[in-house]
Write a protein that holds these residues in place. Structure first.
Motif: not given
Length: 430
Positions: A296-303
Motif C-alpha cells: 500500500f505504501w508503494d502505490v504511485k499517488c499524489d496525495i
C-alpha cells in the motif's frame, strides 16, 4: 535505536520513547519553544496533563460472569475553556496514548481558535467481542465513573475510534440520569433527534478535504485527476475519499483492518462505500485487486491520507511514498523522524492538529446549538466549517512562511501561543 525522552519531560507514571505517542508530542513541543518568545517560560505547562483519571469498569456479561475493563479520561489543558475530546474503544488503549491524544486536542482546538481545552478518553476493550447489551453496560458504567470530571462546562466527550452516535446517546442519558436533568451538551456527536448536529458525521473528513484542497492550490496540484491513497476508510477516510472523488480525483488505493486494495484506474467510490457499509471494511471489494499491507505504501499517488491510527508513517515508509502531499486524517500518524524525512524530500505534510480539526469544529457548532436550542441547516454547517478551516490554515501558512518552518511547527506555534497567553493571563492559583 529507540531513544528515551529526557528526564525533565518524563512523568513518573509514564515512560515514553521517542516514537511513542507521548514522546512524539513532547518532541513537537520542544521544536516550537524557540518561536514562543517570553511565553517559553510556560512551556512546561504543555508537557504535563492537568488531570489523568484511570477507572475500573466492571460489567456483568450476558453469560452471568463479571469482567473488568480499564478506562481512562485525561484533561490535558483547560486554560482556554472546558475539555474537548473523543472516547475510543480499542484493545490497545493505554494511558500514554490517551495523554498524547488529549494534548493534540489542546493544540487542535487552539489552532482553529475554539474556546476549548484538550481532553481524551478510552476503554481498553475490543467492542466487536461484546453484545449490544454488554456495550451499553460498559458505556454507562464508564460514564458514571468519569462523571466526576465531565459536564457541559467542564469536559465534553465525543465519538472516536469504535464509538458512535449510539454510544454518545448512552453517555448523555447516563450523565443526565445521574445529575437529575437532561444535559444534551455533555457530549457531541449525538443522534440528530437528541441534539446532534447535521454534518457532524462527515465533518472530520470534510475538514481533511478542505485543507487538502487549499494545500493542493499552494502546490499547483490539480485535484482533477490526482491520484489518492487512503489508509482507514471509516467516517474520516471514507468521507474524505468521497469528496476528493467528487473533485475529480482518482482513489487508487485503500487500506483498513480488513485488507488493502488497489485499482490503477480508480475505484467506483459509490460501490466501495456501499461495500464498506455492508461488510465492515474494504477487504474483498470486487472493484479492485487485493495487495499486501506494505505494498500500500508503494502505490504511485499524489496525495496520501493516513486516517487510521498513530505512528503509521514510519521512517521506512516515509522514504518509499511517492506522494507529494500528506493529509493527516488520523491523530499522530507520522513519527517525528519520518516527518523530518518527508520534509527533506519536499513532501508537504498538513498536520493532524489542523487537517482533522473539522470534527471538533462541528462538535463546537453542536455544543453551541444545544445551549441555544436553535439548530442550523447542513449547508450552514458546511459553509461555517469551510470558512473556519480555510482561515485557520491561512494564518498557519503565513506563520510557516514568516519563520521558514514546517506547517506542523507553525501550527504548534500558533496554537501554543494562544494556550500560553491564556495560561499567563489567568495566572497561577494559589
Amino acid at each position: 535505536m529507540t531513544a528515551t525522552v529526557p528526564n525533565d519531560s518524563t512523568l513518573s507514571y509514564v515512560q515514553p520513547t521517542a516514537t511513542s505517542p507521548w514522546g512524539t508530542y513532547l518532541s513537537q513541543v520542544d521544536r516550537v519553544v524557540p518561536y514562543l518568545g517570553h511565553l517559553g517560560r510556560w512551556a512546561e505547562t504543555l508537557k504535563r496533563p492537568k488531570r489523568a483519571l484511570i477507572v475500573d469498569v466492571p460489567i456483568e456479561m450476558d453469560d452471568g460472569s463479571v469482567r473488568h475493563y480499564e478506562g481512562f479520561r485525561v484533561q490535558h489543558n483547560l486554560s482556554r475553556g472546558p475539555g474537548k475530546g473523543g472516547v475510543r474503544y480499542h484493545p490497545d488503549v493505554n494511558l500514554e496514548e490517551v495523554m498524547a491524544l488529549s494534548a493534540w486536542m489542546t493544540v487542535k482546538c487552539a489552532a482553529v481558535n475554539l474556546p476549548y481545552g484538550g481532553a481524551k478518553g478510552g476503554i481498553r476493550v475490543d467492542p466487536k467481542l461484546l453484545s449490544q447489551k454488554e456495550l451499553e453496560k460498559l458505556t454507562r458504567r464508564y460514564t458514571s465513573e468519569i462523571g466526576i470530571i465531565i459536564g457541559p462546562q467542564r469536559d465534553i466527550p465525543a465519538p472516536d475510534v469504535n464509538t458512535n452516535a449510539q454510544i454518545m446517546a448512552w453517555m448523555m442519558d447516563t450523565y443526565s440520569q445521574n445529575t437529575g436533568a437532561t444535559a444534551t451538551g455533555v457530549v457531541t456527536g449525538k443522534p440528530i433527534h437528541l441534539g446532534g448536529s447535521l454534518g457532524r458525521v462527515k465533518a472530520t473528513g470534510r475538514g481533511v478535504f478542505v485543507t487538502g484542497r487549499e494545500a493542493a492550490r499552494r502546490l499547483h496540484l490539480n485535484l482533477d485527476g490526482a491520484r489518492v491513497a487512503v489508509q482507514g476508510f471509516g467516517n474520516v477516510g471514507g468521507s474524505a475519499a468521497e469528496l476528493f472523488a467528487q473533485a475529480g480525483s482518482k482513489i487508487v488505493a485503500a487500506q483498513d483492518h480488513t485488507g488493502s486494495i488497489f485499482n490503477d484506474r480508480g475505484f467506483d467510490i459509490a460501490d466501495l462505500v456501499a461495500h464498506v457499509k455492508r461488510t465492515g471494511g474494504v477487504g474483498g471489494f470486487k472493484g479492485a485487486e487485493a495487495i499486501d499491507g506494505e505494498s500500500f505504501w508503494d502505490v504511485k499517488c499524489d496525495i496520501l491520507i493516513p486516517a487510521a491510527l498513530e505512528a503509521q508513517i514510519t521512517v521506512e515508509r516515509a522514504r518509499r511514498t511517492t506522494a507529494k502531499l500528506v493529509l493527516e486524517g488520523a491523530n499522530g500518524p507520522t513519527t517525528t523522524e519520518a516527518d523530518d524525512i518527508l520534509a527533506a524530500r519536499g513532501v508537504l505534510v498538513v498536520p493532524d492538529v489542523i487537517c482533522n480539526a473539522g470534527g471538533v469544529t462541528v462538535s463546537y457548532f453542536e455544543w453551541v446549538q444545544d445551549f441555544s436550542s436553535f439548530f442550523w441547516s447542513e449547508d450552514e454547517i458546511n459553509v461555517r466549517l469551510d470558512k473556519i478551516m480555510t482561515g485557520a490554515l491561512k494564518h498557519i501558512w503565513d506563520t510557516a512562511d514568516h519563520h521558514k518552518i514546517t506547517l506542523r511547527t507553525a501550527t504548534f506555534a500558533v496554537a501554543c501561543e494562544r494556550i500560553l497567553i491564556a495560561r499567563e493571563e489567568r495566572g497561577l492559583y494559589p
